[in-house]
Write an enzyme that holds these catalytic residues in place. Sequence first.
Site, short mmCIF file in Angstrom:
data_model
loop_
_atom_site.label_atom_id
_atom_site.label_comp_id
_atom_site.label_asym_id
_atom_site.label_seq_id
_atom_site.Cartn_x
_atom_site.Cartn_y
_atom_site.Cartn_z
N ASP A 53 0.84 -1.21 0.00
CA ASP A 53 0.00 0.00 0.00
C ASP A 53 0.88 1.25 0.00
OD1 ASP A 53 0.87 -0.20 2.58
OD2 ASP A 53 -1.10 -0.13 3.52
N LYS A 122 -1.28 -9.45 2.71
CA LYS A 122 -0.56 -9.02 3.91
C LYS A 122 -1.45 -8.06 4.70
CE LYS A 122 3.17 -6.10 3.74
NZ LYS A 122 2.73 -4.91 4.51
N GLU A 124 -1.57 -5.62 8.47
CA GLU A 124 -0.78 -5.04 9.55
C GLU A 124 -1.44 -5.29 10.90
OE1 GLU A 124 -0.03 -0.87 8.85
OE2 GLU A 124 0.92 -1.25 6.91
N GLU A 191 9.10 -4.36 10.59
CA GLU A 191 9.52 -3.06 10.07
C GLU A 191 10.07 -2.15 11.17
OE1 GLU A 191 6.77 -1.18 7.38
OE2 GLU A 191 7.95 0.68 7.30
O1 KIV Z 1 3.59 -1.14 1.68
C1 KIV Z 1 4.78 -1.49 1.72
O2 KIV Z 1 5.59 -1.16 0.85
C2 KIV Z 1 5.21 -2.30 2.86
C3 KIV Z 1 6.67 -2.55 3.00
C4 KIV Z 1 7.37 -1.36 3.51
C5 KIV Z 1 6.95 -3.76 3.82
O3 KIV Z 1 4.41 -2.73 3.63
#
Ligand code: KIV
Length: 273
Positions: A53, A122, A124, A191
Amino acid sequence: MSVHKAQTIKKVTTHQLQEMKNRGEKIAMLTAYDYSMARIIDDAGIDVILVGDSASNVMAGHETTLPITLDQMIYHAASVIRAVKRALVVVDLPFGTYQGSSGEALRSAIRIMKEAGAHAVKLEGGAEIKDSVQRILSAGIPVMGHLGLTPQSIYKFGTYTVRAREEAEAAKLAEDAALLEKCGCFAIVLEKIPAELGRKVSKSLQIPTIGIGAGPDTDGQVLVMQDMLGITKEFKPRFLRRYADLSTIVNDAVTRYVNDVKSGDFPNESEKY
Ligand code: KIV
């Protein structure tokens, strides 16, 4: 007679990432958001492509990752998927598409898998999104976790500084990582956390960790492609290694093109029909 063997490309799977961790081979992950770049980095041998994102920042120019929509993520992901022959393609569920309820999370993940053809999603967060993670996994969709600095929560934390320096936050992160592994996530992004915590968590988990500013001992590394190629020049965190200065290269090329057009040098005799 020459025999042409069809070249079979072995696709990267979540199982292979696990095997890579088991044999101590590091995992290389980069972001991509469009067909042309995804094709180049897939050819170059990247293991995992993240349609992050972060497209909200580097493609659309927003200050945060919050504004990008599910439809926009699907557009970027479908473009990447059309280019990729080998890499595993993981797609971020954008802010607001999985926190409300596990049913909404599953519907969002299904749209990404069906409409973009993604290989995994993915999300968070840790304990607070456990139900969403479990519901998505129960539909057979592989899930990558993301802990530490979670940019979708920027307004809660207020800064993009290193996370989990304090003991309590580090302990919560380690607990969340263990929980995500127990739920069935195939990998976790860590991160911007202290390298020692990155090492400890990576060692304690069976599944691979992919670090960004989490030190050298995670099982893999990820960078935002525009950052490592020197396109986003103003972004200079300590963890970022630049592998090219594309901003200067593109600027030089465009300056020469403008001059050639204006002087009448382009197109020349051999460049016309
Ligand atoms: O959105 C993204 O680019 C990420 C990375 C920084 C892991 O989540």
